[in-house]
Write a protein that holds these residues in place. Structure first.
Motif, mmCIF file in Angstrom:
data_model
loop_
_atom_site.group_PDB
_atom_site.id
_atom_site.type_symbol
_atom_site.label_atom_id
_atom_site.label_comp_id
_atom_site.label_asym_id
_atom_site.label_seq_id
_atom_site.Cartn_x
_atom_site.Cartn_y
_atom_site.Cartn_z
ATOM 1 N N ALA A 1 -4.546 1.939 -6.343
ATOM 2 C CA ALA A 1 -4.087 2.285 -7.696
ATOM 3 C C ALA A 1 -5.264 2.477 -8.644
ATOM 4 C CB ALA A 1 -3.164 1.191 -8.219
ATOM 5 N N LEU A 2 -6.271 1.608 -8.515
ATOM 6 C CA LEU A 2 -7.408 1.698 -9.434
ATOM 7 C C LEU A 2 -8.254 2.946 -9.170
ATOM 8 C CD1 LEU A 2 -8.576 -2.012 -9.820
ATOM 9 C CD2 LEU A 2 -6.905 -0.711 -11.125
ATOM 10 N N ILE B 1 1.256 -4.522 -9.518
ATOM 11 C CA ILE B 1 1.230 -4.597 -8.043
ATOM 12 C C ILE B 1 1.141 -6.058 -7.596
ATOM 13 C CG2 ILE B 1 -0.082 -3.928 -5.985
ATOM 14 C CD1 ILE B 1 -0.912 -1.401 -7.631
ATOM 15 N N LEU B 2 0.301 -6.819 -8.302
ATOM 16 C CA LEU B 2 0.137 -8.234 -7.939
ATOM 17 C C LEU B 2 1.451 -8.996 -8.117
ATOM 18 C CD1 LEU B 2 -1.774 -10.547 -7.131
ATOM 19 C CD2 LEU B 2 -2.240 -10.895 -9.546
ATOM 20 N N THR C 1 2.536 1.694 -3.261
ATOM 21 C CA THR C 1 1.588 2.221 -4.253
ATOM 22 C C THR C 1 1.360 3.712 -4.030
ATOM 23 O OG1 THR C 1 0.530 0.064 -4.280
ATOM 24 C CG2 THR C 1 -0.692 1.862 -5.278
ATOM 25 N N ILE D 1 -3.811 -2.485 -4.895
ATOM 26 C CA ILE D 1 -4.479 -2.460 -6.204
ATOM 27 C C ILE D 1 -5.688 -1.520 -6.149
ATOM 28 C CG2 ILE D 1 -5.875 -3.862 -7.789
ATOM 29 C CD1 ILE D 1 -3.921 -6.171 -7.217
ATOM 30 N N ARG D 2 -6.422 -1.611 -5.026
ATOM 31 C CA ARG D 2 -7.599 -0.746 -4.879
ATOM 32 C C ARG D 2 -7.177 0.725 -4.928
ATOM 33 N NH1 ARG D 2 -10.118 1.160 -0.227
ATOM 34 N NH2 ARG D 2 -12.305 1.710 -0.487
ATOM 35 N N ASN E 1 -6.051 -0.670 -16.617
ATOM 36 C CA ASN E 1 -6.108 -0.939 -15.179
ATOM 37 C C ASN E 1 -5.525 -2.311 -14.864
ATOM 38 O OD1 ASN E 1 -7.175 1.426 -14.209
ATOM 39 N ND2 ASN E 1 -9.294 0.761 -14.389
ATOM 40 N N ALA F 1 -2.768 -3.177 -12.126
ATOM 41 C CA ALA F 1 -3.076 -4.147 -11.065
ATOM 42 C C ALA F 1 -2.107 -5.323 -11.148
ATOM 43 C CB ALA F 1 -4.517 -4.636 -11.204
ATOM 44 N N TYR G 1 0.841 -1.200 0.000
ATOM 45 C CA TYR G 1 0.000 0.000 0.000
ATOM 46 C C TYR G 1 0.877 1.252 0.000
ATOM 47 C CZ TYR G 1 -3.781 3.156 1.331
ATOM 48 O OH TYR G 1 -4.685 4.177 1.364
ATOM 49 N N SER H 1 -2.177 -7.742 -1.665
ATOM 50 C CA SER H 1 -1.967 -6.734 -2.711
ATOM 51 C C SER H 1 -3.265 -6.004 -3.063
ATOM 52 C CB SER H 1 -1.389 -7.389 -3.968
ATOM 53 O OG SER H 1 -2.374 -8.189 -4.587
ATOM 54 N N LEU H 2 -4.404 -6.559 -2.621
ATOM 55 C CA LEU H 2 -5.689 -5.973 -3.011
ATOM 56 C C LEU H 2 -5.822 -4.528 -2.554
ATOM 57 C CD1 LEU H 2 -8.123 -8.978 -2.410
ATOM 58 C CD2 LEU H 2 -7.217 -8.113 -4.567
#
Lengths: 394, 244
Positions: free
Chosen positions: A383-384, A324-325, A300, A380-381, A317, A321, A297, A376-377
């Motif tokens: 970033a998105l 990051i993943l 990111t 990713i959240r 996207n 994602a 996080y 990573s979610l």
């Protein structure tokens, strides 16, 4: 297409590896905890296997001799030996105690055994077997004793004549094997003060006035004719379960096959420890996930402007994602490798046997990757949610 | 309407008609753009000037297809992007293929070298890596930074970073480039160099370039200007001063 994750990792390789190594230490602890549990199970199995018995006969209504106290008359083996299918019997005592050595003491399980019969120590790696009727002992190598050492077990000194390997109780205490009579003394013999006290009470009791009655009772009080278990080796072609059934039916004793004994040791005796370790594993998994999530996080957040630019210039996207993943999975993989190496490196320093199973390592690898992916979610959240418009203007 | 069509038969690269953008609703609503009209021909560099809060950035975001106008119509390279509530389907692909962006700060991707920062655009458009890098090297050469092709962003000077960011903006040969105060962090000499480069590239690649700026040093270089005030644009003739 450029692998953005690989490029990002390369640019900050030192920090990335250090983060992975830190995570690896946590995974190493997790693997070690799993190894401790596996070691406990394996110790229990080795204990049973090394006894070279097919059936364990113990006091009725007990789970003895390891899970519950069990006492049997020491002549019960003769009746058992006469049953069909019984090849050999061996009487044993087991008691966990502190024994003194070189001014200190050791926590061990003292096992009384009959030489050449089931329950005798197996896997001698140094020295010789016990040959004298008293005051000789074979010790597990993990006691740190060597042949020639002397230990004091209750009132008597014993010479260590041989060493075994991987002979430990289900608690992980190394074993010391002594002749059966010495094992009985170690467990049941009263101290001299208590014997004198019993005699005085006996003499003062008018019910035991006749000398022959008093002598008989005194003899009963000072001698010990109990063992904890009788181990039975079954003749070839006979089913241990049926032999155990016969013993239960005709001798009013409890008899367990090896499989049943293993169930007692693994499912009952170390069940609490297993739950404790299981909870530790869950906590460690959650902590690991939280750490990976926090790291990704913050990584990111440090790239939000670049992510906005990437989105503005048309990066999907899914590509962001994926970056990051992949970084998260890389951390999980490095963490696993470091954890595996660390757990193997520090395992010998643990007092308990740490058994590293390949299947546990495979599970840890999968868990590391799944935890890293889940962690990573959050990144990713973040970033998105970045608006490409943020790249334009101050 | 202040639009003065250029004396060209070519379709305008950027055509904005009656554009409006309102943020929020009710009594707190803010009209960032009210009635914006604008036209930029291919190969033309146009300045967009105005005080802070006048709507320059909002207009640039609308032209960059990252915010949706409330009303009006935007046509980029002959293709209608927004028209009174209707918008083109794939704005991401539109930004990737038809619009180049140059920012106040270069905003290069710090973990890529100069070549890959530029090559990223063609790669996103589907070009094979080798071809994309070849294109990137060409663009870096055109901007006189070919010798820094393998350098990481942190190793580049401010001027070099801005050149690389211009190379990135032009890597897909977009018909439109939107430059948001590209000279703000640069001294006079470098600022004029950047504008000269943009002017050369506009003529060479027939790219329509809008340069948002506060920079008094470069404003005299534009032949045509749009001044924006209170969300409305007014077209002005620029001095078109020579760079040297």
């Amino acid at each position: 297409m450029i692998n953005l994750a690989a490029a990002d990792v390369r640019a900050g390789l030192g920090r990335y590896l250090l983060t992975g190594a830190g995570l690896g230490m946590l995974i190493g602890v997790t693997l070690t905890m799993a190894g401790v549990y596996r070691g406990m199970v394996d110790d229990a199995r080795v204990l049973l296997r090394s006894a070279q018995a097919d059936v364990w006969v113990v006091q009725r209504h007990t789970l003895g001799p390891f899970a519950e106290p069990s006492q049997l008359h020491d002549d019960v083996d003769r009746a058992i030996a006469g049953l069909p299918g019984v090849a050999a019997t061996g009487r044993t005592t087991y008691s966990t105690m502190q024994v003194r050595h070189a001014g200190g003491d050791l926590r061990v399980m003292v096992a009384g055994f009959e030489p050449g019969r089931p329950g005798a120590p197996a896997f001698l790696v140094a020295g010789r077997p016990v040959t004298r009727a008293h005051y000789e002992a074979v010790a597990d190598a993990r006691t740190g004793l060597v042949p020639g050492d002397r230990v004091r077990i209750r009132r008597h000194e014993y010479a260590i004549v041989g060493l075994t390997q991987r002979m430990v109780s289900s608690n992980g205490d190394p074993m010391i094997f002594v002749p059966l009579k010495d094992g009985q003394d170690a467990q049941f013999l009263k101290d001299n003060e208590a014997i004198r006290n019993d005699r005085a009470r006996l003499a003062a009791n008018p019910a035991f006035a006749p000398p022959e009655v008093r002598d008989a009772v005194a003899a009963l009080q000072t001698t010990n004719q109990s063992v904890n278990a009788v181990l039975v080796r079954v003749r070839e072609g006979f089913d241990p379960a049926l032999v155990a059934q016969e013993i239960r039916r005709w001798k009013h004793l409890q008899a367990y096959t090896n499989a049943e004994m293993e169930e007692i040791l693994v499912a009952k005796l170390i069940a609490t420890a297993a739950k404790q370790i299981g909870l530790f594993l869950v906590i460690l998994a959650v902590v690991s996930a939280a750490i990976v999530a926090f790291i990704l996080y913050t990584m990111t957040l440090g790239k939000l402007k670049e992510i906005a630019v990437l989105k503005l210039i048309g990066t999907r996207n899914a590509t962001i994602a994926g970056m990051i993943l992949q970084e998260a999975l890389g951390l999980g993989l490095i963490g696993f490798l470091v954890g595996k190496i660390a757990s193997l490196a520090w395992a010998p320093a643990f007092p308990k046997y740490v058994l590293a199973l390949p299947e546990d390592a495979a599970r840890a690898l999968v868990a590391s990757l799944v935890i890293a992916a889940a962690a990573s979610l959050l990144g990713i959240r973040a970033a998105l949610r970045v608006d490409p418009a943020a790249a334009i203007g101050g | 309407m202040n639009v003065t069509p250029a004396a060209s038969v070519e379709a305008p690269a950027i055509l904005v008609e009656g554009l409006a953008k309102r943020y929020g609703s009710g009594p707190t609503a803010v009209d960032a753009l009210r009635e914006v009209d604008m036209m930029v021909q291919p190969g033309e560099v146009v300045g967009l000037i105005g005080p802070s809060g006048s709507g320059k950035t909002t207009l640039l975001k609308a032209l960059g297809a990252v915010i949706e106008p409330t009303a009006g119509r935007i046509t980029l390279g002959g293709e209608v992007v927004y028209d009174r509530g209707w918008k083109a389907r794939d704005l991401r692909a539109l930004r990737r293929d038809r619009i180049g962006f140059v920012f106040q700060q270069p905003y290069l991707i710090p973990f890529l070298d100069a070549t890959d920062n530029v090559a990223l655009l063609p790669m996103l458009a589907g070009a094979p890596n080798a071809r994309a890098r070849e294109r990137a090297r060409e663009m870096l050469a055109a901007l006189d930074v070919a010798h820094r092709a393998g350098a990481r962003v942190a190793e580049l000077s401010g001027g070099e970073q801005q050149r690389v960011s211009i190379a990135r903006a032009l890597a897909n040969r977009p018909p439109i480039v939107l430059a948001d105060e590209p000279t703000a962090p640069l001294d006079s000499e470098r600022a004029l160099t950047v504008v000269r480069i943009l002017d050369q590239l506009a003529r060479e690649y027939r790219t329509a370039i809008i340069v948002v700026t506060h920079d008094e040093k470069i404003i005299p270089t534009f032949r045509r200007l749009y001044r924006i005030r209170d969300g409305r644009t007014v077209e002005e003739a620029g001095e078109g001063r020579r760079f040297d």
